[in-house]
Design an enzyme around this catalytic site. Structure first.
Site, PDB file in Angstrom:
ATOM      1  N   ARG A 128      27.102  38.147  39.330  1.00 18.44           N
ATOM      2  CA  ARG A 128      26.977  39.234  38.266  1.00 18.44           C
ATOM      3  C   ARG A 128      25.753  39.108  37.679  1.00 18.44           C
ATOM      4  NH1 ARG A 128      32.429  37.102  35.997  1.00 18.44           N
ATOM      5  NH2 ARG A 128      32.757  36.540  37.945  1.00 18.44           N
ATOM      6  N   LYS A 160      30.708  24.387  44.444  1.00 17.70           N
ATOM      7  CA  LYS A 160      32.105  24.824  45.017  1.00 17.70           C
ATOM      8  C   LYS A 160      32.564  23.611  45.698  1.00 17.70           C
ATOM      9  CE  LYS A 160      30.973  29.473  46.029  1.00 17.70           C
ATOM     10  NZ  LYS A 160      32.097  30.139  45.315  1.00 17.70           N
TER      11      LYS A 160
HETATM   12  N1  BES Z   1      30.285  34.114  46.104  1.00 15.76           N
HETATM   13  C1  BES Z   1      31.341  33.932  45.226  1.00 15.76           C
HETATM   14  C2  BES Z   1      32.501  34.908  45.670  1.00 15.76           C
HETATM   15  C3  BES Z   1      33.072  35.121  46.927  1.00 15.76           C
HETATM   16  C4  BES Z   1      34.451  34.282  47.143  1.00 15.76           C
HETATM   17  C5  BES Z   1      32.344  35.548  48.157  1.00 15.76           C
HETATM   18  C6  BES Z   1      34.709  34.389  48.579  1.00 15.76           C
HETATM   19  C7  BES Z   1      32.756  35.455  49.420  1.00 15.76           C
HETATM   20  C8  BES Z   1      34.220  34.979  49.350  1.00 15.76           C
HETATM   21  C9  BES Z   1      31.057  34.021  43.628  1.00 15.76           C
HETATM   22  O1  BES Z   1      29.808  33.995  43.261  1.00 15.76           O
HETATM   23  C10 BES Z   1      31.822  33.205  43.274  1.00 15.76           C
HETATM   24  O2  BES Z   1      31.391  31.942  43.375  1.00 15.76           O
HETATM   25  N2  BES Z   1      32.576  33.569  42.428  1.00 15.76           N
HETATM   26  C11 BES Z   1      33.705  32.844  41.689  1.00 15.76           C
HETATM   27  C12 BES Z   1      33.673  33.181  40.315  1.00 15.76           C
HETATM   28  C13 BES Z   1      34.401  31.864  39.553  1.00 15.76           C
HETATM   29  C14 BES Z   1      33.258  30.967  38.759  1.00 15.76           C
HETATM   30  C15 BES Z   1      35.478  32.195  38.695  1.00 15.76           C
HETATM   31  C16 BES Z   1      35.159  33.201  42.446  1.00 15.76           C
HETATM   32  O3  BES Z   1      35.571  34.201  42.472  1.00 15.76           O
HETATM   33  O4  BES Z   1      36.021  32.246  42.516  1.00 15.76           O
HETATM   34 ZN    ZN Z   2      29.355  31.799  43.103  1.00 12.63          ZN
END
Ligand code: BES
Ligand code: ZN
Ligand code: ZN
Length: 468
Positions: free
Chosen positions: A322, A249
């Site tokens: 997921r 991230k």
């Molecule tokens: N844990 C995150 C989603 C999230 C985002 C939780 C903001 C809380 C606040 C999830 O695992 C993630 O990283 N999702 C990504 C997917 C990406 C690889 C497309 C996302 O939605 O940005």
């Molecule tokens: Zn994630």
């Protein structure tokens, strides 16, 4: 009645002691000029008279569960150092049980202190051993007040769980918390560690856990009531920290201790359902692990197996939620066969971009469940709004090399394509709902300077359990 909190007691919480006839403080002789205080929402008025201080809390003329809860939470939050040990609260103008519940819950939530690690931590005045709150309220509200305290106690517990950092709230911490619920005889807990999870084939869950030295814990909590007619299944995403893995991230990583909020919600709802002794069977699966990086971590382009036997091409290691949910769902379906199945997860940034912190994104194949969750949520200020599960979105998850891939081809409709991924593991179960709580579970509000837990869903899921 009097509410007392006894910090010396083993049992953490608030409870009621019925009062002998006490002289009620009457406010009705006090006349306040409406130019000074009219009772508008988000206002209050303090009046010192003789030896008493009167605080009037404005609730406005549109009473909602959330506005009442927030007003009382604000009162408690702002009066952490109140200089009295006997507070009298007149709620006689609230005649709706839900409104009284909101006021009492709000009052208790206002005692929350986010400063877990502060050296000079000052306890909220309400939590002093000899502090009492005397409520002026009709006795018919007694059970409502008791219920409100149980709701708040479990929401406070969920606050702790989500707000504490990942070096405290590890998968093992969550498993221990789950095991502590076994003090209720209707609850049993089973936990698989890495080795046991490997043995039974929770491959997709383990792929995420591979990059962390923290032992993953695949937690099953069951609540069984002999009078139950229905069985509700819950699956809560519990990534105790989400670095993104090798797709690391670059934004917002500091907030990712909240990525176990789905699991904490399932845990909190279970505790609340047991505290309320609801006539239902509930099974909660909480796949708990960390998404980190090291030499063993999974990679983009890996193809992994899953508990269902379906193979998954990893496009992005940050789409890990997921993966653990897929195994959670398959395990729940195979071993527990619930009538209704709800998964709850901080799953996508897309849900945050769509709805902000106003409502969760909901997905379901069942109209009745859709309206139950929507209506209950509206009645208690835990709103959700449906997004479609149309098949046009599924083809974006098709993989050349495996049965499915974990990230859609296009960078759009992320919350929906994530739900389509989960649907692939739902095996046409007729009453499934997915709640994406990424926007609502960890929020910015007046109660702290930084984002913090909201316990969104704990009350909602318990109330749903009450109505199915
Ligand atoms: N844990 C995150 C989603 C999230 C985002 C939780 C903001 C809380 C606040 C999830 O695992 C993630 O990283 N999702 C990504 C997917 C990406 C690889 C497309 C996302 O939605 O940005
Ligand atoms: Zn994630
Ligand atoms: Zn995540």
């Amino acid at each position: 009645m009097i509410i007392t909190y006894n910090p010396q007691s083993e049992e953490k919480g608030f409870w009621l002691i019925p009062s002998e006839e006490k002289e009620q403080v009457s406010f009705h002789d006090l006349k306040i000029n409406s130019d000074i205080f009219s009772g508008k929402a988000n206002t209050n008025y303090t009046l010192a008279l003789n030896d008493s201080v009167y605080i009037f809390i404005g609730l406005g003329d549109k009473l909602t569960y959330k506005s009442i809860k927030t007003a009382f939470r604000r009162f408690a939050h702002q009066n952490k150092a109140i200089k009295t040990n006997d507070l009298k609260i007149d709620l006689s103008r609230l005649d709706d049980h839900l409104h009284v519940e909101a006021a009492i819950s709000g009052l208790m939530l206002g005692t929350y202190d986010l400063g877990h690690f502060k050296v000079d931590k000052k306890k909220h005045a309400f939590l002093n051993q000899d502090f009492t709150i005397e409520l002026n309220i009709d006795n018919t509200f007694q059970s409502t007040v008791e219920k409100a305290l149980k709701i708040a106690k479990n929401q406070l517990d969920t606050f702790d769980c989500v707000d504490l950092p990942a070096h405290v709230v590890t998968p093992i911490h969550l498993a221990e918390k789950a095991k502590s619920l076994e003090k209720n005889v209707k609850i049993s807990v089973k936990v698989f560690d890495r080795q046991e999870a490997e043995k039974i084939g929770l491959h997709s869950f383990l792929a995420v856990a591979k990059g962390s030295e923290n032992e993953p814990q695949f937690i099953t909590i069951t609540y069984r009531n002999p009078l139950a007619k229905k069985h509700m299944g819950l699956v809560g995403k519990a990534i105790t920290f989400d670095t993104g893995g090798y797709n690391i991230k670059t934004q917002g990583m500091v907030h990712m201790k909240c990525d176990m909020a789905g699991g904490a919600t399932a845990l909190g709802a279970m505790q609340l359902i047991a505290d309320l002794d609801l006539n239902i069977n509930v099974t909660a699966i909480i796949p708990a692990c960390e998404n980190r990086i090291d030499g063993k971590a999974f990679l983009p382009s890996d193809v992994i197996n899953s508990y269902s036997g379906k193979t998954i091409e990893i496009i992005d290691t940050d789409a890990e939620g997921r993966l653990v949910l897929a195994d959670g769902i398959s395990y729940l379906l195979k071993h527990h066969k619930p009538d209704v199945m709800i998964d709850v997860a901080t799953l996508t940034g897309s849900a945050v971009a769509t709805f902000g912190d106003v409502c969760a994104a909901s997905f379901t194949n069942n109209e009745e469940l859709a309206s139950q969750v929507k209506n209950i949520g509206e009645s208690i200020g835990e709103k959700s709004w449906p997004l479609p599960l149309w098949d046009e979105y599924k083809s974006q998850m098709d993989s050349d090399i495996a049965d499915i891939k974990n990230l859609a081809t296009k960078p759009t409709a992320g919350a929906i394509t994530a739900a389509k991924f989960l649907e692939f593991f739902v095996e046409n179960h007729p009453a499934w709902m997915h709640l994406d709580i990424a926007g609502v579970s960890f929020v910015d509000d007046e109660f702290a300077k930084t984002k913090h837990a909201s316990a969104w869903g704990v009350h909602l899921l318990a109330k749903l359990a009450e109505s199915i």
